[in-house]
Design an enzyme around this catalytic site. Structure first.
Site, mmCIF file in Angstrom:
data_model
loop_
_atom_site.group_PDB
_atom_site.id
_atom_site.type_symbol
_atom_site.label_atom_id
_atom_site.label_comp_id
_atom_site.label_asym_id
_atom_site.label_seq_id
_atom_site.Cartn_x
_atom_site.Cartn_y
_atom_site.Cartn_z
ATOM 1 N N HIS A 266 -21.934 -1.739 -38.062
ATOM 2 C CA HIS A 266 -23.257 -2.381 -37.960
ATOM 3 C C HIS A 266 -23.166 -3.771 -38.594
ATOM 4 C CE1 HIS A 266 -27.487 -2.842 -37.540
ATOM 5 N NE2 HIS A 266 -27.930 -2.048 -38.495
ATOM 6 N N HIS A 305 -21.644 -3.314 -27.905
ATOM 7 C CA HIS A 305 -23.006 -3.127 -28.422
ATOM 8 C C HIS A 305 -23.628 -1.911 -27.743
ATOM 9 C CE1 HIS A 305 -27.126 -4.035 -29.655
ATOM 10 N NE2 HIS A 305 -26.574 -4.823 -30.548
ATOM 11 N N ASP A 361 -22.223 -10.573 -34.293
ATOM 12 C CA ASP A 361 -21.323 -10.693 -35.457
ATOM 13 C C ASP A 361 -20.039 -11.438 -35.161
ATOM 14 O OD1 ASP A 361 -22.589 -7.526 -36.124
ATOM 15 O OD2 ASP A 361 -22.821 -9.259 -37.470
HETATM 16 C C1 SDX Z 1 -24.772 -4.895 -34.846
HETATM 17 O O1 SDX Z 1 -27.839 -1.790 -32.593
HETATM 18 C C2 SDX Z 1 -28.063 -3.056 -32.879
HETATM 19 O O2 SDX Z 1 -28.982 -3.674 -32.402
HETATM 20 C C3 SDX Z 1 -27.072 -3.633 -33.904
HETATM 21 C C4 SDX Z 1 -27.153 -5.139 -34.125
HETATM 22 C C5 SDX Z 1 -28.467 -5.546 -34.762
HETATM 23 O O3 SDX Z 1 -28.870 -6.717 -34.596
HETATM 24 O O4 SDX Z 1 -29.023 -4.724 -35.534
HETATM 25 O O5 SDX Z 1 -27.024 -5.832 -32.895
HETATM 26 C C6 SDX Z 1 -26.060 -5.595 -35.095
HETATM 27 O O6 SDX Z 1 -24.522 -3.883 -35.461
HETATM 28 C C7 SDX Z 1 -23.853 -5.420 -33.772
HETATM 29 C C8 SDX Z 1 -22.601 -4.518 -33.571
HETATM 30 C C9 SDX Z 1 -21.588 -4.903 -34.664
HETATM 31 N N1 SDX Z 1 -20.458 -3.907 -34.644
HETATM 32 C C10 SDX Z 1 -19.241 -4.275 -34.225
HETATM 33 O O7 SDX Z 1 -18.965 -5.375 -33.727
HETATM 34 C C11 SDX Z 1 -18.173 -3.192 -34.426
HETATM 35 C C12 SDX Z 1 -17.329 -3.066 -33.153
HETATM 36 N N2 SDX Z 1 -18.195 -2.506 -32.084
HETATM 37 C C13 SDX Z 1 -18.298 -1.128 -31.974
HETATM 38 O O8 SDX Z 1 -17.751 -0.279 -32.893
HETATM 39 C C14 SDX Z 1 -19.250 -0.572 -30.936
HETATM 40 O O9 SDX Z 1 -19.209 -1.396 -29.847
HETATM 41 C C15 SDX Z 1 -20.684 -0.373 -31.397
HETATM 42 C C16 SDX Z 1 -20.749 0.467 -32.627
HETATM 43 C C17 SDX Z 1 -21.346 -1.683 -31.635
HETATM 44 C C18 SDX Z 1 -21.426 0.346 -30.269
HETATM 45 O O10 SDX Z 1 -20.861 1.583 -30.179
HETATM 46 P P1 SDX Z 1 -21.380 2.684 -29.109
HETATM 47 O O11 SDX Z 1 -22.553 2.216 -28.360
HETATM 48 O O12 SDX Z 1 -21.494 3.976 -29.821
HETATM 49 O O13 SDX Z 1 -20.221 2.688 -28.102
HETATM 50 P P2 SDX Z 1 -18.964 3.627 -28.195
HETATM 51 O O14 SDX Z 1 -18.415 3.594 -29.600
HETATM 52 O O15 SDX Z 1 -19.313 4.947 -27.608
HETATM 53 O O16 SDX Z 1 -17.924 2.850 -27.259
HETATM 54 C C19 SDX Z 1 -17.946 3.030 -25.856
HETATM 55 C C20 SDX Z 1 -16.499 2.784 -25.448
HETATM 56 C C21 SDX Z 1 -15.503 3.617 -26.232
HETATM 57 O O17 SDX Z 1 -14.334 3.703 -25.414
HETATM 58 P P3 SDX Z 1 -13.998 5.175 -24.734
HETATM 59 O O18 SDX Z 1 -14.085 6.190 -25.864
HETATM 60 O O19 SDX Z 1 -15.070 5.356 -23.688
HETATM 61 O O20 SDX Z 1 -12.614 5.003 -24.166
HETATM 62 O O21 SDX Z 1 -16.138 1.416 -25.750
HETATM 63 C C22 SDX Z 1 -15.106 1.408 -26.741
HETATM 64 C C23 SDX Z 1 -15.116 2.762 -27.409
HETATM 65 O O22 SDX Z 1 -13.829 3.074 -27.904
HETATM 66 N N3 SDX Z 1 -15.476 0.355 -27.683
HETATM 67 C C24 SDX Z 1 -14.615 -0.508 -28.196
HETATM 68 C C25 SDX Z 1 -15.392 -1.360 -28.976
HETATM 69 N N4 SDX Z 1 -16.682 -0.992 -28.939
HETATM 70 C C26 SDX Z 1 -16.714 0.090 -28.123
HETATM 71 N N5 SDX Z 1 -13.280 -0.637 -28.057
HETATM 72 C C27 SDX Z 1 -12.717 -1.658 -28.726
HETATM 73 N N6 SDX Z 1 -13.389 -2.539 -29.501
HETATM 74 C C28 SDX Z 1 -14.724 -2.410 -29.654
HETATM 75 N N7 SDX Z 1 -15.383 -3.258 -30.410
#
Ligand code: SDX
Length: 428
Positions: A266, A305, A361
């Site tokens: 997050h 996201h 971010d």
């Molecule tokens: C913020 O929710 C909000 O509004 C948050 C925010 C706000 O203003 O409050 O916008 C602020 O938190 C932004 C997000 C910051 N986090 C990151 O940058 C961390 C990296 N991103 C992730 O870990 C991920 O994308 C999330 C947590 C942001 C979202 O996760 P989800 O929706 O639960 O998606 P998921 O983990 O189920 O991923 C779906 C697929 C998966 O692959 P498969 O299992 O289907 O093969 O996408 C992949 C994940 O492995 N994936 C990534 C990835 N993000 C998702 N793979 C590599 N790098 C990534 N960053």
């Protein structure tokens, strides 16, 4: 055709008509679907990926189109033409202020930036290398003990003064957490300065009698605070609402939000992005890093996201703000690595298939580092910006007649009705 589902329970042959309202069905209606003497069906949704928890008019997001609006105003217009305190007023009150309302709001916040001296000694009790987010979370929670009347959440005037106090004091607590980590004396608020200039003064003032912030830096920080001000039901807002649903005071509820924001998935992602870019080091190392991500060894922090399946509109604006800041500070050498990483990722099938784009971010950390913040401070900056959003959402919660204390169900997977054997027998 009607806005409803007809659900047939194949266990009993019974059919149920379930109304569709606002693109949702009520879980309570699903609960009416029963077979034999079971308690009725529930909905299983880890992480609430497809569950609406509330009705809100604070923020609108269209993830597919990459749209973000606060109280109906597009983020692009607010970032360009408004100020953080005006946006905070908009989020909290639901409409833009008149001049009198704005002047009164700024006056109130300016004159509530000080904290009780005991808070200062409380903060000085942390280890020298305490993470600023840990200090911020604890200090905001501690404020609930300095304002016990904050428990009176049913009184509108009381809610208002606690909201003013929290928006006003967050920069003070954030700056003091930063000064503590540096072993520098805490700088008191300077009420002659604007909100963001005062924050910069409390962060960076040394022996000079008056800190003079570079107006371009103050403006860039003000825009960053606007971009972080709210984001509908994100993880930390969900925490504020869930904790707030027990009718605890708003300081305790916001402390829970800070705790959630601390996590690397997050708000902690901006700190993780900088550390990731430093670890990559140069453009030459990007292909190997990307292979590691695709192999599942790590995540591309700052990408992806839950809602945006398009470019995060805030990332676009921050990328532009980079240019303004780098005009003052000089270009951050990691910008080139970030831009190349973004270019490669946006062309790579792994990321395209999963609709992974840069989020808020990805670039913010580059600006914060250029402003000489250590990575540990990045999420504190996010928290200061998000405070009006958390409080606007908390206000909605406590006034929403439909809301109840948050208490979800579970799917039980453990043992049942075991006979307990006392320790002396078990160990004999
Ligand atoms: C913020 O929710 C909000 O509004 C948050 C925010 C706000 O203003 O409050 O916008 C602020 O938190 C932004 C997000 C910051 N986090 C990151 O940058 C961390 C990296 N991103 C992730 O870990 C991920 O994308 C999330 C947590 C942001 C979202 O996760 P989800 O929706 O639960 O998606 P998921 O983990 O189920 O991923 C779906 C697929 C998966 O692959 P498969 O299992 O289907 O093969 O996408 C992949 C994940 O492995 N994936 C990534 C990835 N993000 C998702 N793979 C590599 N790098 C990534 N960053």
């Amino acid at each position: 055709m009607t806005d409803s589902l007809t659900v047939r329970d194949n266990r009993t042959g019974a059919e149920y008509d379930i109304p569709i309202t606002d693109g949702t069905i009520r879980a309570a209606d699903i609960g009416k679907i029963k077979a034999d003497d079971d308690p009725g069906l529930a909905v299983y949704d880890p992480g609430f990926v497809n569950t609406a928890s509330c009705r809100s008019s604070v923020t609108y997001i269209d993830g597919e189109a990459g749209i973000l609006e606060y109280r109906g105003y597009p983020i692009e217009q607010l970032a360009e033409k408004s100020s953080f305190l005006e946006v905070a007023y908009l989020l909290i009150h639901g409409s833009l202020p008149t001049k009198e309302e704005y002047d009164a709001w700024v006056h109130e916040i300016t004159y509530h930036t000080f904290v009780h001296e005991n808070v200062k000694s409380f903060m000085q009790g942390f280890r020298y290398d305490a993470h600023p987010m840990g200090m911020l979370m604890a200090s905001v929670g501690a404020l609930s003990t300095f304002y016990p009347d904050a428990r009176n959440i049913g009184d509108a005037d009381n809610r208002h003064i606690q909201i003013v106090r929290m928006i006003a004091k967050m920069p003070t607590l954030g700056a003091w957490s930063f000064r503590h980590a540096q072993g520098k004396p805490y700088v008191y608020p300077d009420n002659d300065l604007t909100y963001t200039e005062n924050f910069l003064s409390m962060l960076f003032k040394m022996s000079e009698t008056k800190y003079a912030a570079d107006p371009r830096i103050a403006k860039a920080l003000d825009v960053l605070f606007i971009l972080h001000a709210d984001h509908e039901q994100n993880c930390s807002t969900n925490a504020v609402r869930s904790v707030g649903s027990s009718q605890v005071d708003p300081y305790s509820a916001v402390a829970a939000g800070i705790a959630a924001l601390y996590g690397p998935l997050h708000g902690g992602a901006n700190e993780a992005v900088l550390k990731m870019l430093r670890r990559i080091g140069s453009k030459e190392n990007i292909p190997a890093f990307i292979e590691g991500v695709k192999a599942g060894n790590e995540r591309l922090m700052g990408f992806g996201h839950r809602v945006y399946k398009n470019y995060d509109p805030r990332a676009k604006i921050i990328k532009k703000a980079c240019d303004d800041v780098f005009e003052v500070t000089g270009v951050n050498p990691l910008l080139e690595v970030a831009q190349e990483l973004e270019k490669i990722a946006l062309e790579d099938e792994y990321f395209v298939k999963r609709k992974l784009y840069p989020n808020v971010d990805f670039y913010s950390g580059l600006i914060y580092e250029a402003l000489e913040f250590p990575p540990e401070m990045f999420t504190v900056l996010f928290a200061i910006g998000r405070t009006p959003g958390w409080l606007a959402q908390w206000l909605e919660l406590v006034q929403d007649k439909e809301q109840k204390i948050a208490r979800p169900k579970q799917i039980y997977t453990g043992e049942r009705t075991l006979d307990f054997v006392p320790a002396e027998e078990r160990w004999a």
